[in-house]
Design an enzyme around this catalytic site. Sequence first.
Site, PDB file in Angstrom:
ATOM      1  N   ASP A   1       3.096  -1.793   4.330  1.00  0.00           N
ATOM      2  CA  ASP A   1       2.599  -2.137   5.677  1.00  0.00           C
ATOM      3  C   ASP A   1       2.330  -3.521   5.616  1.00  0.00           C
ATOM      4  OD1 ASP A   1       2.723  -2.625   8.456  1.00  0.00           O
ATOM      5  OD2 ASP A   1       1.319  -0.908   8.863  1.00  0.00           O
TER       6      ASP A   1
HETATM    7  C1  BGC Z   1       2.496  -2.355  11.633  1.00  0.00           C
HETATM    8  C2  BGC Z   1       3.704  -1.752  11.415  1.00  0.00           C
HETATM    9  C3  BGC Z   1       4.864  -2.864  11.368  1.00  0.00           C
HETATM   10  C4  BGC Z   1       4.444  -4.183  10.783  1.00  0.00           C
HETATM   11  C5  BGC Z   1       5.571  -4.969  10.850  1.00  0.00           C
HETATM   12  C6  BGC Z   1       2.229  -3.785  10.946  1.00  0.00           C
HETATM   13  O1  BGC Z   1       1.062  -4.622  11.450  1.00  0.00           O
HETATM   14  O2  BGC Z   1       1.525  -1.568  11.212  1.00  0.00           O
HETATM   15  O3  BGC Z   1       4.028  -0.668  12.104  1.00  0.00           O
HETATM   16  O4  BGC Z   1       6.064  -2.455  11.162  1.00  0.00           O
HETATM   17  O5  BGC Z   1       3.167  -4.589  11.130  1.00  0.00           O
HETATM   18  O6  BGC Z   1       5.852  -5.577  12.017  1.00  0.00           O
END
Ligand code: BGC
Length: 768
Positions: free
Chosen positions: A307
């Site tokens: 993430d």
């Molecule tokens: C979120 C994810 C997301 C990623 C990319 C993160 O902050 O937890 O769910 O896919 O950002 O945008």
Amino acid sequence: MPSMPRNLTHLTLATLLLSGALSPAPLLAKPAAESAPVDSTGWEKPDPKMDRFIADLMAKMTLEEKIGQLSLLTSDWDSTGPTMRKGYQEDIRKGRIGSVFNAFTARYTRDLQRLAVEETRLKIPLLFGYDVVHGHRTIFPISLGEAASWDLNAIEKSARISAAEAAAEGLHWTFAPMVDIARDPRWGRVSEGAGEDVYLGSRIAEARVRGFQGSDLKATDTILATVKHFAAYGAAQAGRDYNTVDISERTLRDIYLPPFKAAADAGAATFMTSFNEYDGIPASGNHYLLTDVLRDKWGFKGFVVTDYTSINEMVAHGYSKDLKQAGEQAINAGVDMDMQGAVYMENLAKSVAEGKVDVARIDAAVKAILEMKYRLGLFDDPYRYSDEAREKATVYRADFLDAARDVARRSMVLLKNDGALPLAASAKSIAVIGPLGDSKADMIGSWAAAGDRKTRPVTLLEGMQARAPKGQTVAYAKGASYAFEDSGKTDGFAEAIALAQKSDVIVAAMGERWDMTGEAASRTSLDLPGNQQALLEELKKTGKPIILVLMSGRPNSIEWANDHVDAILEAWYPGTMGGHAIADVLYGDYNPSGKLPITFPRNVGQVPIFHDMKNTGRPIDPAQPNAKYVSRYLNTPNTPLYPFGYGLSYTSFTYSPVTLSKTSIRPGEPLTATVTVTNSGARDGEEVVQLYVRDLVGSVTRPVKELKGFQKLMLKKGESRRVSFTLTDADLAFTRADMSWGSEPGQFKLWVGPSSAEGSEADFELTK
Ligand code: BGC
């Protein structure tokens, strides 16, 4: 449980029909039956040609070029996290990144792709990822809303359409489905998943993977799925986003992991780590999760991305002394791709030189990523997804918008109805009141990708005005505000009350602003925010019938509304076509069929509350509900306001007693439970028939009820249908005292019914 009966009675229906209150409009047709079931696992098959191609390519790559393939950076077209690294175009040219996220449109992805395939030494194409969660341009209901449809075809179709639109805009990869079991409505991200249940969540995870990936990754209308957030992110303490998780291994295995396993088995191409720690080790450094479970036990063959900056965050977690060590821990744990952290980019070569990371581990990660690029066909034609003509012909296609409307109305849950719905054609004037009544921005909810918040979404007011029968007026007054800081203000009340007084019916459109759920949107209260509750209480004093249309991404505590308004419809954030979909339900053109995928507590103090809780040693004795020294609250019943699986219809369904094919089964032997469900009301309608089981005694204690099956049926008025479920001991498996997975012989209870709180009961035995 709500105090009102769960369905309209014959008598009420008959009265409504005679009074002309029920619109005669027929149900809109179900979407055409899907053809052969999609198999999304085809990419896992051995491909010697691909192996040779990748081996040749990797033989030419320097260590730096390999590390580049492990790095993913955001573009500046959209921002989904706290950091933005400048100069990503230069990083592409230098081969320092192999993938980009938050960049889309055929044109922009083509421009960036050109940098990779024309200006880098090895011309390896970029992979473009984005959070296409519940639609790309055409926005469907938020994921929790879709889950409330319990309609796997509809959910798969929504993902299919999202993939088609995204792939037409140059995207190869979505960061979805989010399969985190979520049982704490304070956590804003409950809106992004399929709710609290393991079985429902697993089936929906599979449907979404199939929808995004289809049966051919090379097709230009399919994209790679990412199962996220691995793992147990939904168990954040106190529902505060990014917070520590501390759960037992058994809970991890029995509750949080199964939807991930189901998605992996369905062929999900990639996994994303979570921000939280599990058992003291952050997920992005967790060898147990990423290697022992995911790769070794489940046989996952795709790649793992972190993430957003979650490798870097291992320093703040107190698990890594610096970024270099964090990178080593991540790659050695099993993380293939670093999202936005630039940790691999800046440190990994040094770690290899120092012998802290084996090149073989880097090679394995590079291979897994290049294979996906190959399978997408990017080495044949790196621009194949960036096609402006296809983009133009695909986004906002009329049939996509129709599907969004259809999925939206399937997702809505009728929580209460004392007869105020469907709206009477005889009503001359309707007052739409509340901050969500005419708000385009809110209709599409959070994580709405490239969804337009300004012009496209159809608001509730617009939808109702478009549908209102001749002679009926639909007028609007905002009246209240959902902004936290406006609680206590009464500015708009007078206008709203005046409108209500001269109208026949009030439709109160209340709930939360779209960004009060989603990431970084936790709350310590589940109440209607701002001054909405106060206005609702004022509206009640007008004596007019009130229909509350709730729009939110979490269960709200609406006990007062349940006790005082005439009807409540949970509409979630219904998407681009939301206003039409709400009107379809309010006017009775569609008979609501959604059921809650998450328990609605009476108030936040009951949290966590979910249907598959344990019995405790001192459960309440229904005969003595107020006894002391039992597991209960002094001021609130233990039961929720609305249980998991609950939802009303404009018709009523009756269930025959359940019958079993046997009362005793051996391991491997099937048990069939059958009921006859009758549409005993006056309208055609759909019912979600649910099967629950309780394992009475185990080597570890077992939940009071677990969902083990469901079927959604359309029954014409007066129609009866036999519904059967078949179980074997495999469906009764859990993590036993010795941590092995399997069932245990003993006595079981089984229920088939319309929700987790009702059902016809039977007993059976599993023998050795
Ligand atoms: C979120 C994810 C997301 C990623 C990319 C993160 O902050 O937890 O769910 O896919 O950002 O945008």
